[in-house]
Write a protein that holds these residues in place. Structure first.
Motif, PDB file in Angstrom:
ATOM      1  N   UNK A  95      -1.527 -14.669  -4.432  1.00  0.00           N
ATOM      2  CA  UNK A  95      -0.422 -14.957  -3.490  1.00  0.00           C
ATOM      3  C   UNK A  95       0.622 -14.333  -4.506  1.00  0.00           C
ATOM      4  N   UNK A  96       1.348 -13.535  -4.036  1.00  0.00           N
ATOM      5  CA  UNK A  96       2.430 -12.714  -4.829  1.00  0.00           C
ATOM      6  C   UNK A  96       3.796 -12.920  -4.233  1.00  0.00           C
ATOM      7  N   UNK A  97       4.583 -13.611  -5.337  1.00  0.00           N
ATOM      8  CA  UNK A  97       5.992 -13.827  -4.717  1.00  0.00           C
ATOM      9  C   UNK A  97       6.860 -12.550  -5.485  1.00  0.00           C
ATOM     10  N   UNK A  98       7.651 -11.825  -4.123  1.00  0.00           N
ATOM     11  CA  UNK A  98       8.600 -10.678  -4.568  1.00  0.00           C
ATOM     12  C   UNK A  98       9.589 -11.020  -4.992  1.00  0.00           C
ATOM     13  N   UNK A  99      10.084  -9.957  -5.986  1.00  0.00           N
ATOM     14  CA  UNK A  99      11.483 -10.296  -6.367  1.00  0.00           C
ATOM     15  C   UNK A  99      12.575 -10.047  -5.280  1.00  0.00           C
ATOM     16  N   UNK A 100      13.718 -10.977  -5.309  1.00  0.00           N
ATOM     17  CA  UNK A 100      14.694 -10.732  -4.371  1.00  0.00           C
ATOM     18  C   UNK A 100      15.851  -9.718  -4.477  1.00  0.00           C
ATOM     19  N   UNK A 101      15.634  -9.291  -5.516  1.00  0.00           N
ATOM     20  CA  UNK A 101      16.873  -8.078  -5.770  1.00  0.00           C
ATOM     21  C   UNK A 101      16.432  -6.481  -5.730  1.00  0.00           C
ATOM     22  N   UNK A 102      15.272  -6.519  -4.992  1.00  0.00           N
ATOM     23  CA  UNK A 102      14.949  -5.103  -4.810  1.00  0.00           C
ATOM     24  C   UNK A 102      15.519  -4.492  -3.644  1.00  0.00           C
ATOM     25  N   UNK A 103      15.981  -3.459  -3.712  1.00  0.00           N
ATOM     26  CA  UNK A 103      16.968  -2.801  -2.582  1.00  0.00           C
ATOM     27  C   UNK A 103      16.621  -1.558  -2.407  1.00  0.00           C
ATOM     28  N   UNK A 104      16.280  -1.162  -1.309  1.00  0.00           N
ATOM     29  CA  UNK A 104      15.665   0.376  -0.862  1.00  0.00           C
ATOM     30  C   UNK A 104      17.091   1.264  -1.088  1.00  0.00           C
ATOM     31  N   UNK A 105      17.101   2.431  -0.859  1.00  0.00           N
ATOM     32  CA  UNK A 105      18.032   3.611  -0.817  1.00  0.00           C
ATOM     33  C   UNK A 105      18.911   3.612   0.359  1.00  0.00           C
ATOM     34  N   UNK A 106      18.436   2.793   1.436  1.00  0.00           N
ATOM     35  CA  UNK A 106      19.347   2.562   2.699  1.00  0.00           C
ATOM     36  C   UNK A 106      20.112   1.212   2.571  1.00  0.00           C
ATOM     37  N   UNK A 107      19.946   0.780   1.583  1.00  0.00           N
ATOM     38  CA  UNK A 107      20.630  -0.733   1.235  1.00  0.00           C
ATOM     39  C   UNK A 107      19.868  -2.055   1.738  1.00  0.00           C
ATOM     40  N   UNK A 108      18.528  -1.696   2.259  1.00  0.00           N
ATOM     41  CA  UNK A 108      17.889  -2.848   3.055  1.00  0.00           C
ATOM     42  C   UNK A 108      17.103  -3.545   1.595  1.00  0.00           C
ATOM     43  N   UNK A 109      17.023  -4.934   1.758  1.00  0.00           N
ATOM     44  CA  UNK A 109      16.167  -5.726   0.860  1.00  0.00           C
ATOM     45  C   UNK A 109      14.583  -5.307   1.326  1.00  0.00           C
ATOM     46  N   UNK A 110      13.830  -5.338  -0.078  1.00  0.00           N
ATOM     47  CA  UNK A 110      12.236  -5.387   0.205  1.00  0.00           C
ATOM     48  C   UNK A 110      11.930  -6.734   0.726  1.00  0.00           C
ATOM     49  N   UNK A 111      10.879  -6.673   1.927  1.00  0.00           N
ATOM     50  CA  UNK A 111      10.216  -7.747   2.253  1.00  0.00           C
ATOM     51  C   UNK A 111       8.863  -7.770   2.195  1.00  0.00           C
ATOM     52  N   UNK A 112       8.159  -8.687   2.695  1.00  0.00           N
ATOM     53  CA  UNK A 112       6.785  -8.737   2.564  1.00  0.00           C
ATOM     54  C   UNK A 112       6.088  -7.858   3.619  1.00  0.00           C
ATOM     55  N   UNK A 113       6.977  -7.623   4.732  1.00  0.00           N
ATOM     56  CA  UNK A 113       6.574  -6.528   5.776  1.00  0.00           C
ATOM     57  C   UNK A 113       6.776  -5.467   5.183  1.00  0.00           C
ATOM     58  N   UNK A 114       7.301  -5.108   4.393  1.00  0.00           N
ATOM     59  CA  UNK A 114       7.379  -3.514   3.750  1.00  0.00           C
ATOM     60  C   UNK A 114       6.213  -3.364   2.705  1.00  0.00           C
ATOM     61  N   UNK A 115       6.092  -4.557   2.034  1.00  0.00           N
ATOM     62  CA  UNK A 115       4.772  -4.424   1.171  1.00  0.00           C
ATOM     63  C   UNK A 115       3.548  -4.192   2.085  1.00  0.00           C
ATOM     64  N   UNK A 116       3.296  -4.935   3.270  1.00  0.00           N
ATOM     65  CA  UNK A 116       2.211  -4.868   4.113  1.00  0.00           C
ATOM     66  C   UNK A 116       2.272  -3.459   4.478  1.00  0.00           C
ATOM     67  N   UNK A 117       3.269  -3.103   5.024  1.00  0.00           N
ATOM     68  CA  UNK A 117       3.432  -1.576   5.649  1.00  0.00           C
ATOM     69  C   UNK A 117       2.690  -0.401   4.403  1.00  0.00           C
ATOM     70  N   UNK A 118       3.084  -0.911   3.390  1.00  0.00           N
ATOM     71  CA  UNK A 118       2.613   0.176   2.196  1.00  0.00           C
ATOM     72  C   UNK A 118       1.209   0.058   2.112  1.00  0.00           C
ATOM     73  N   UNK A 119       0.614  -1.215   1.970  1.00  0.00           N
ATOM     74  CA  UNK A 119      -0.841  -1.331   1.976  1.00  0.00           C
ATOM     75  C   UNK A 119      -1.639  -0.776   3.125  1.00  0.00           C
ATOM     76  N   UNK A 120      -1.093  -1.256   4.215  1.00  0.00           N
ATOM     77  CA  UNK A 120      -1.981  -0.532   5.539  1.00  0.00           C
ATOM     78  C   UNK A 120      -1.699   1.046   5.614  1.00  0.00           C
ATOM     79  N   UNK A 121      -0.638   1.694   5.014  1.00  0.00           N
ATOM     80  CA  UNK A 121      -0.352   3.062   4.934  1.00  0.00           C
ATOM     81  C   UNK A 121      -1.537   3.621   3.915  1.00  0.00           C
ATOM     82  N   UNK A 122      -1.592   2.943   2.844  1.00  0.00           N
ATOM     83  CA  UNK A 122      -2.764   3.557   1.739  1.00  0.00           C
ATOM     84  C   UNK A 122      -4.048   3.416   2.295  1.00  0.00           C
ATOM     85  N   UNK A 123      -4.383   2.335   3.007  1.00  0.00           N
ATOM     86  CA  UNK A 123      -5.573   2.095   3.416  1.00  0.00           C
ATOM     87  C   UNK A 123      -6.007   3.230   4.726  1.00  0.00           C
TER      88      UNK A 123
END
Length: 123
Positions: A95-123
């Motif tokens: 169970x991973x708690x994400x940092x809440x201060x991570x902002x992408x280049x477009x100004x949006x904050x990182x969410x669990x959905x972003x992490x999941x999308x990265x894992x799914x793309x990698x797989x």
């Protein structure tokens, strides 16, 4: 012996200054925006790190991507984009708690959905 070492260092510094290489003197204020121009000795077919084992692509893209974890000097995982984590007793669930201060280049904050999308793309 010590005199030779000091003279060698002074000569190297003088050559670097003569070549126009800047020597850091103090921490500068961070700059946002603008262009980053990078020279590369190779022509790369793409920059998709997930679809290549080419170390040249990796050397460039490791400066773009950040992971949930990095490794310390003893090669133990330490949270990076993660704030903290727990592992169940049999080691099958993290169970991973994400940092809440991570902002992408477009100004949006990182969410669990972003992490999941990265894992799914990698797989």
């Amino acid at each position: 012996m010590l005199r030779d070492s000091v003279l060698t260092k002074a000569l190297v510094l003088l050559l670097l200054l003569a070549a126009g290489v800047s020597v850091p003197t103090a921490a500068a204020e961070p700059v946002t925006g603008g262009d980053l121009v990078v020279a590369n000795a190779l022509t790369l077919p793409h920059l998709d790190l997930d679809k290549s084992t080419d170390s040249s692509i990796g050397q460039i893209m490791y400066h773009v991507y950040e992971g949930l974890f990095e490794v310390d000097e003893s090669f133990r995982p330490v949270p990076h984009l993660a704030a903290d984590y727990t592992v169940n007793e049999d080691g099958t669930r993290y169970q991973i708690e994400l940092r809440d201060d991570v902002v992408f280049h477009n100004g949006e904050h990182m969410t669990a959905d972003d992490v999941l999308a990265s894992f799914e793309r990698y797989l």
